[in-house]
Design a protein around this motif. Structure first.
Motif, PDB file in Angstrom:
ATOM      1  N   CYS A  62       0.842  -1.195   0.000  1.00 12.71           N
ATOM      2  CA  CYS A  62       0.000   0.000   0.000  1.00 12.71           C
ATOM      3  C   CYS A  62       0.880   1.249   0.000  1.00 12.71           C
ATOM      4  N   HIS A  63       1.861   1.275   0.901  1.00 16.10           N
ATOM      5  CA  HIS A  63       2.736   2.443   1.015  1.00 16.10           C
ATOM      6  C   HIS A  63       4.121   2.202   0.443  1.00 16.10           C
ATOM      7  N   PHE A  64       4.499   0.959   0.227  1.00 16.38           N
ATOM      8  CA  PHE A  64       5.821   0.672  -0.339  1.00 16.38           C
ATOM      9  C   PHE A  64       5.783  -0.675  -1.047  1.00 16.38           C
ATOM     10  N   PHE A  65       6.709  -0.845  -2.006  1.00 15.87           N
ATOM     11  CA  PHE A  65       6.803  -2.100  -2.729  1.00 15.87           C
ATOM     12  C   PHE A  65       7.452  -3.169  -1.841  1.00 15.87           C
ATOM     13  N   ALA A  66       7.102  -4.428  -2.089  1.00 19.59           N
ATOM     14  CA  ALA A  66       7.632  -5.529  -1.274  1.00 19.59           C
ATOM     15  C   ALA A  66       9.152  -5.626  -1.380  1.00 19.59           C
ATOM     16  N   ASP A  67       9.729  -5.199  -2.514  1.00  9.86           N
ATOM     17  CA  ASP A  67      11.173  -5.365  -2.712  1.00  9.86           C
ATOM     18  C   ASP A  67      11.976  -4.115  -2.332  1.00  9.86           C
ATOM     19  N   VAL A  68      11.346  -3.157  -1.646  1.00 10.83           N
ATOM     20  CA  VAL A  68      12.079  -1.942  -1.276  1.00 10.83           C
ATOM     21  C   VAL A  68      13.195  -2.324  -0.291  1.00 10.83           C
ATOM     22  N   PRO A  69      14.402  -1.769  -0.459  1.00 13.43           N
ATOM     23  CA  PRO A  69      15.496  -2.118   0.458  1.00 13.43           C
ATOM     24  C   PRO A  69      15.126  -1.780   1.911  1.00 13.43           C
ATOM     25  N   PRO A  70      15.346  -2.701   2.845  1.00 14.97           N
ATOM     26  CA  PRO A  70      14.938  -2.446   4.239  1.00 14.97           C
ATOM     27  C   PRO A  70      15.637  -1.237   4.849  1.00 14.97           C
ATOM     28  N   VAL A  71      16.854  -0.907   4.392  1.00 12.24           N
ATOM     29  CA  VAL A  71      17.539   0.263   4.966  1.00 12.24           C
ATOM     30  C   VAL A  71      16.777   1.543   4.628  1.00 12.24           C
ATOM     31  N   THR A  72      16.221   1.621   3.411  1.00  6.67           N
ATOM     32  CA  THR A  72      15.452   2.813   3.053  1.00  6.67           C
ATOM     33  C   THR A  72      14.086   2.794   3.740  1.00  6.67           C
ATOM     34  N   LEU A  73      13.558   1.600   3.947  1.00  5.03           N
ATOM     35  CA  LEU A  73      12.267   1.501   4.634  1.00  5.03           C
ATOM     36  C   LEU A  73      12.394   1.973   6.085  1.00  5.03           C
ATOM     37  N   GLU A  91      10.365  19.946  17.890  1.00  6.95           N
ATOM     38  CA  GLU A  91      11.714  19.361  17.881  1.00  6.95           C
ATOM     39  C   GLU A  91      11.604  17.892  18.292  1.00  6.95           C
ATOM     40  N   PRO A  92      12.125  16.947  17.470  1.00  2.89           N
ATOM     41  CA  PRO A  92      11.986  15.523  17.789  1.00  2.89           C
ATOM     42  C   PRO A  92      12.613  15.175  19.125  1.00  2.89           C
ATOM     43  N   ARG A  93      11.967  14.226  19.796  1.00  6.06           N
ATOM     44  CA  ARG A  93      12.461  13.859  21.110  1.00  6.06           C
ATOM     45  C   ARG A  93      12.543  12.343  21.289  1.00  6.06           C
ATOM     46  N   ALA A  94      11.470  11.629  20.972  1.00  6.30           N
ATOM     47  CA  ALA A  94      11.436  10.178  21.198  1.00  6.30           C
ATOM     48  C   ALA A  94      10.441   9.540  20.245  1.00  6.30           C
ATOM     49  N   PHE A  95      10.545   8.204  20.104  1.00  7.31           N
ATOM     50  CA  PHE A  95       9.560   7.495  19.284  1.00  7.31           C
ATOM     51  C   PHE A  95       9.360   6.082  19.792  1.00  7.31           C
ATOM     52  N   THR A  96       8.208   5.495  19.424  1.00 12.94           N
ATOM     53  CA  THR A  96       7.952   4.077  19.666  1.00 12.94           C
ATOM     54  C   THR A  96       7.757   3.388  18.318  1.00 12.94           C
ATOM     55  N   LEU A  97       8.004   2.087  18.299  1.00 15.43           N
ATOM     56  CA  LEU A  97       7.938   1.321  17.046  1.00 15.43           C
ATOM     57  C   LEU A  97       7.106   0.068  17.258  1.00 15.43           C
ATOM     58  N   ALA A  98       6.055  -0.105  16.456  1.00 15.92           N
ATOM     59  CA  ALA A  98       5.280  -1.355  16.434  1.00 15.92           C
ATOM     60  C   ALA A  98       5.482  -1.987  15.066  1.00 15.92           C
ATOM     61  N   LEU A  99       5.896  -3.248  15.068  1.00 15.27           N
ATOM     62  CA  LEU A  99       6.338  -3.891  13.829  1.00 15.27           C
ATOM     63  C   LEU A  99       5.657  -5.242  13.677  1.00 15.27           C
ATOM     64  N   ALA A 100       4.976  -5.454  12.550  1.00 13.84           N
ATOM     65  CA  ALA A 100       4.494  -6.794  12.186  1.00 13.84           C
ATOM     66  C   ALA A 100       5.394  -7.315  11.085  1.00 13.84           C
ATOM     67  N   LEU A 101       5.900  -8.527  11.266  1.00 14.30           N
ATOM     68  CA  LEU A 101       6.856  -9.111  10.307  1.00 14.30           C
ATOM     69  C   LEU A 101       6.372 -10.475   9.850  1.00 14.30           C
ATOM     70  N   PRO A 102       6.446 -10.753   8.546  1.00 11.93           N
ATOM     71  CA  PRO A 102       6.141 -12.115   8.097  1.00 11.93           C
ATOM     72  C   PRO A 102       7.233 -13.066   8.562  1.00 11.93           C
ATOM     73  N   ASP A 103       6.890 -14.337   8.698  1.00  3.97           N
ATOM     74  CA  ASP A 103       7.870 -15.337   9.141  1.00  3.97           C
ATOM     75  C   ASP A 103       8.676 -15.797   7.942  1.00  3.97           C
ATOM     76  N   THR A 104       9.830 -15.172   7.729  1.00  4.04           N
ATOM     77  CA  THR A 104      10.648 -15.514   6.565  1.00  4.04           C
ATOM     78  C   THR A 104      11.944 -16.195   6.977  1.00  4.04           C
ATOM     79  N   GLY A 105      11.970 -16.746   8.197  1.00  3.39           N
ATOM     80  CA  GLY A 105      13.119 -17.539   8.616  1.00  3.39           C
ATOM     81  C   GLY A 105      14.345 -16.700   8.922  1.00  3.39           C
ATOM     82  N   THR A 106      15.523 -17.257   8.597  1.00  6.54           N
ATOM     83  CA  THR A 106      16.771 -16.629   9.038  1.00  6.54           C
ATOM     84  C   THR A 106      17.037 -15.295   8.358  1.00  6.54           C
ATOM     85  N   SER A 107      16.450 -15.080   7.158  1.00  7.30           N
ATOM     86  CA  SER A 107      16.714 -13.820   6.462  1.00  7.30           C
ATOM     87  C   SER A 107      16.134 -12.638   7.228  1.00  7.30           C
TER      88      SER A 107
END
Ligand SMILES: [Mg+2]
Length: 348
Positions: A62-73, A91-107
């Motif tokens: 929706c917001h990015f392609f599946a093959d976008v490099p993770p460093v840019t993401l 002025e930025p101070r702090a942030f929180t991160l919520a992440l859903a990740l597919p199970d793609t094994g060791t990669s």
């Protein structure tokens, strides 16, 4: 139950990876009284300041392609949130991160390492500290909440535009949409144009210094995430005014100017993901604003004026139409086109 435990342990270790990556950064930020590791982080209120809070979600497909490099993401996930702080003059101070990740094994560990590098490289530049988060299994989904400080009463809001104000935008508009169109084969780009445009799409720079500099100067501001047409209408609606905009004045890159005018307009007016600031300011501030350009290293362009709603405007029964800007070319001829805002659901 065993499978659930395995998943939970896996994700706990993954968040530990991010935590560890964060703690290895060159400077501890000391923003939080209590950071990661308890049920909540504790942030002390800065005397004389208000806390600005914003959340943005990035969803794969929706917001990015599946093959976008993770460093840019990693960069972009935080950048779009910091852009909201910039838009408020915070002025930025702090942030929180919520992440859903597919199970793609060791990669997944390699992916997280690259993602964390992009994320924390940007966080470091703005001394913005990770103070908490959560991870779970699922389609790739990144949700960040940012916290910033702004002196009491000085936040740049959307509801302060006044008739007679100039309308300004920072940087150039439309490059991210131009890159997106090329990647989706909507239009061609030359091989030498694509890297810079892809950079604009994937590595937006939040205009933090500009937002802070605009305190006490701008009457209203926001960041351009969904395209100028749609975002400007938010200021008009909240301020109960209208706008006249010169489309020929819109700042566009050399690459965009090489495209047919219809594509230039589509990218610069309707295109999303620019993350430039759009703001209004009294004409008495023109010299002050122009003097800011060399100091902050970002171009500022005056593109139109704020006006009172006409009787014709007020005749619109639709609120959406009521607060649409009026668009003209440089000769003053009206452009009778309905621009729509960039819609991530529609534009898939
Ligand atoms: Mg915004």
């Amino acid at each position: 139950m065993q499978a659930l435990s395995r998943i939970m342990l896996t994700f706990l270790s993954e968040f530990s990876l991010i935590d560890r990556y964060s703690s290895q950064r060159r400077q501890p930020h000391h923003s939080a009284i209590l950071g990661i590791g308890d049920d909540c982080a504790l942030l002390a209120a800065r005397p004389g300041h208000e806390l600005a809070v914003s959340t943005d979600m990035l969803l794969e497909g929706c917001h990015f392609f599946a093959d976008v490099p993770p460093v840019t993401l990693g960069h972009k996930a935080l950048a779009v949130n910091l852009s909201d702080l910039a838009a408020m003059g915070a002025e930025p101070r702090a942030f929180t991160l919520a992440l859903a990740l597919p199970d793609t094994g060791t990669s997944r560990q390699d992916w997280l390492d690259a993602f964390s590098h992009g994320l924390f490289s940007l966080a470091d530049r703005y001394s913005c500290e990770l103070v908490g988060g959560d991870t779970t299994a699922g389609p790739l989904n990144i949700c960040i909440t940012v916290f910033g400080d702004v002196p009491c009463g000085q936040a740049l809001r959307r509801d302060g535009a006044q008739p007679g104000d100039d309308i300004w935008v920072s940087g150039a508009l439309g490059d991210a949409r131009l890159a997106l169109g090329a990647l989706r084969n909507e239009w061609p780009l030359t091989i030498d144009q694509l890297p810079a445009l892809r950079h604009a799409l994937q590595m937006p720079e939040p205009r933090i210094a500009l937002g802070i500099a605009l305190r006490g100067i701008a009457h209203a501001a926001l960041d351009l995430s969904d395209g100028l047409a749609g975002d400007l209408s938010h200021i008009l609606r909240r301020s109960n005014v209208t706008a006249h905009v010169d489309v020929d004045a819109l700042p566009r890159s050399a690459a965009l100017r090489e495209q047919p005018l219809s594509i230039q307009y589509r990218c610069a007016i309707e295109g999303g993901d620019d993350y430039e600031l759009c703001f209004t300011a009294p004409s008495s501030q023109r010299d002050t604003l122009l003097a800011l350009i060399p100091r902050i290293g970002i171009s500022l362009t005056r593109i139109g004026t704020i006006d009172t709603l006409s009787d014709l405007d007020k005749g619109n029964t639709s609120v959406t139409n009521l607060y649409k800007a009026h668009w003209y070319d440089s000769s003053g001829s009206p452009i009778d086109t309905t621009w729509r805002s960039f819609d991530h659901f529609y534009e898939k």
